[in-house]
Write a protein that holds these residues in place. Structure first.
Motif, short mmCIF file in Angstrom:
data_model
loop_
_atom_site.label_atom_id
_atom_site.label_comp_id
_atom_site.label_asym_id
_atom_site.label_seq_id
_atom_site.Cartn_x
_atom_site.Cartn_y
_atom_site.Cartn_z
N ALA A 64 0.82 -1.22 0.00
CA ALA A 64 0.00 0.00 0.00
C ALA A 64 0.86 1.27 0.00
N PRO A 65 1.89 1.37 0.87
CA PRO A 65 2.76 2.55 0.80
C PRO A 65 3.48 2.68 -0.54
N PHE A 68 1.07 4.14 -2.91
CA PHE A 68 0.85 5.56 -2.55
C PHE A 68 1.96 6.44 -3.11
#
Length: 223
Positions: A64-65, A68
């Motif tokens: 997820a990071p 992002f």
């Protein structure tokens, strides 16, 4: 994560100060939407890097990071290419590369996303197990963990903990951000000596110097 505790605290302080400086600049500076988003992305990055320096931070999810910061890279590319980036294209390109480096770091830490990384970890673990007689030994060279002082084998004999192409890119990031830290610090000092009104620099040169220094250290410990 960073194995050396004083260095870990030093990097954490660098990123915390950088985040605070960005928030201060956001509070007193330009409030245009593009500037606000860019500042907030730098704050998120600084906080993420401070967290990543600690053992519990290195154990957090990475996909997820990574996504992002890939989106953040796209944001800076779009802003730099737009009329808003006129006069600041070099700085905008640098910010895009910094966000891309963050995504790369998370990909490396994941241990399964990059070509050859998973098989390399298995081979290194097998060699370590054969040498010590214990599978999953604490000295095993795993992505996202402190690489200093380990004796796991490498693919290129350079002492790094990853396949050769990953080590090469990590070296490029380490040297590149070290140079960037010096350049931003020089620019900050030049601005401080400039007595003319409006001599400030968007996003804060000192903030960028601290973030670049922290990035250089974080990539350095991965070598």
């Amino acid at each position: 994560m960073i194995g050396d505790l004083p260095l870990r605290w030093f990097v954490t302080i660098l990123f915390v100060l950088a985040a605070a400086e960005c928030l201060y600049a956001l509070a007193v500076g330009n409030r245009r939407p593009a500037t606000v988003v860019s500042q907030l992305l730098h704050v998120v990055m600084a906080v993420a890097m401070a967290v990543m320096a600690w053992p519990w931070g290195a154990a957090l999810p990475t996909v997820a990071p990574m996504v992002f910061f890939l989106l953040a890279t796209g944001w800076f590319v779009a802003v730099t290419a737009s009329p808003l980036g006129a006069g600041h294209r070099i700085a905008g390109g640098y910010h895009a590369l910094m966000m891309l480096a963050m995504a790369w770091m998370y990909a490396v830490m994941n241990g399964r996303l990059l070509p050859g990384q998973e098989s390399y970890a298995v081979d290194a673990g097998s060699a370590q197990s054969g040498a010590s007689g214990h599978a999953g030994h604490a000295g095993m060279n795993m992505p996202g963990m402190d690489m200093s002082g380990t004796d796991a084998p490498t693919t290129d004999g350079s002492g790094g903990g990853y396949p050769a192409y990953i080590d090469t890119l990590n070296w490029v990031c380490t040297v590149g951000f070290a140079i960037a830290a010096v350049c931003w610090l020089y620019r900050y000092l030049a601005v401080r000596m400039d007595r003319t009104p409006g001599g400030g620099v968007p996003l804060g040169c000192l903030c960028q110097s601290m973030m670049a220094a922290g990035m250089a250290i974080m990539f350095g410990v991965m070598l």
